[in-house]
Design a protein around this motif. Structure first.
Motif, PDB file in Angstrom:
ATOM      1  N   ASP A 225      33.982  38.250  42.818  1.00 18.24           N
ATOM      2  CA  ASP A 225      34.149  39.433  42.343  1.00 18.24           C
ATOM      3  C   ASP A 225      33.847  40.876  42.895  1.00 18.24           C
ATOM      4  O   ASP A 225      34.666  41.634  43.009  1.00 18.24           O
ATOM      5  CB  ASP A 225      33.779  39.347  40.690  1.00 18.24           C
ATOM      6  CG  ASP A 225      34.157  40.623  39.890  1.00 18.24           C
ATOM      7  OD1 ASP A 225      35.406  40.755  39.855  1.00 18.24           O
ATOM      8  OD2 ASP A 225      33.330  41.157  39.255  1.00 18.24           O
TER       9      ASP A 225
ATOM     10  N   GLU B 287      33.649  30.750  41.477  1.00 18.82           N
ATOM     11  CA  GLU B 287      34.132  31.576  42.391  1.00 18.82           C
ATOM     12  C   GLU B 287      34.544  32.945  41.941  1.00 18.82           C
ATOM     13  O   GLU B 287      34.238  33.896  42.643  1.00 18.82           O
ATOM     14  CB  GLU B 287      35.497  30.805  42.828  1.00 18.82           C
ATOM     15  CG  GLU B 287      36.408  31.546  43.726  1.00 18.82           C
ATOM     16  CD  GLU B 287      37.705  30.714  43.998  1.00 18.82           C
ATOM     17  OE1 GLU B 287      38.207  31.431  44.787  1.00 18.82           O
ATOM     18  OE2 GLU B 287      37.946  29.938  43.546  1.00 18.82           O
ATOM     19  N   LYS B 288      34.845  33.076  40.750  1.00 20.83           N
ATOM     20  CA  LYS B 288      35.082  34.413  40.038  1.00 20.83           C
ATOM     21  C   LYS B 288      33.856  35.437  40.175  1.00 20.83           C
ATOM     22  O   LYS B 288      33.794  36.493  40.414  1.00 20.83           O
ATOM     23  CB  LYS B 288      35.433  34.167  38.662  1.00 20.83           C
ATOM     24  CG  LYS B 288      35.740  35.436  37.859  1.00 20.83           C
ATOM     25  CD  LYS B 288      36.811  36.361  38.182  1.00 20.83           C
ATOM     26  CE  LYS B 288      36.939  37.539  37.438  1.00 20.83           C
ATOM     27  NZ  LYS B 288      37.385  38.848  38.082  1.00 20.83           N
TER      28      LYS B 288
ATOM     29  N   GLY C 165      35.888  26.778  37.655  1.00 16.99           N
ATOM     30  CA  GLY C 165      36.220  27.945  38.284  1.00 16.99           C
ATOM     31  C   GLY C 165      35.563  29.262  38.308  1.00 16.99           C
ATOM     32  O   GLY C 165      35.902  30.466  38.636  1.00 16.99           O
ATOM     33  N   VAL C 166      34.600  29.455  37.297  1.00 14.42           N
ATOM     34  CA  VAL C 166      33.843  30.379  36.917  1.00 14.42           C
ATOM     35  C   VAL C 166      33.020  30.751  38.348  1.00 14.42           C
ATOM     36  O   VAL C 166      33.017  31.901  38.651  1.00 14.42           O
ATOM     37  CB  VAL C 166      32.812  30.258  35.723  1.00 14.42           C
ATOM     38  CG1 VAL C 166      31.826  31.682  35.492  1.00 14.42           C
ATOM     39  CG2 VAL C 166      33.788  30.133  34.558  1.00 14.42           C
TER      40      VAL C 166
END
Length: 73
Positions: free
Chosen positions: A67, A62-63, A59-60
């Motif tokens: 962001d 997408e962050k 999930g990194v």
């Protein structure tokens, strides 16, 4: 009143520039890093594929990408 409007506009634009500098610098740094991975040797492209696979699963990715795209006030 016209001179006052010009001063207010300059102040507002400077405040906006200060607020947006960090998010846009972040996008630029991320783009440079990703471009380096994209254009690198086969070692880098293999690393890139594995990196994005893992980051996508946890999930990194997408962050990181979302962001700076979301407006913050």
């Amino acid at each position: 009143s016209t001179d006052e409007d010009k001063v207010d506009l300059k102040v507002l634009l400077k405040e906006y520039e200060n607020r947006r500098w960090l998010p846009t610098a972040s996008i630029t740094a991320k783009s440079a890093f990703l471009g380096y991975l994209e254009a690198g040797s086969s070692f880098f492209s293999n690393f890139r594929d594995a990196f994005f696979f893992v980051m996508g699963k946890v999930g990194v990715a997408e962050k990181v990408f979302m962001d700076s795209a979301k407006p913050k006030m």
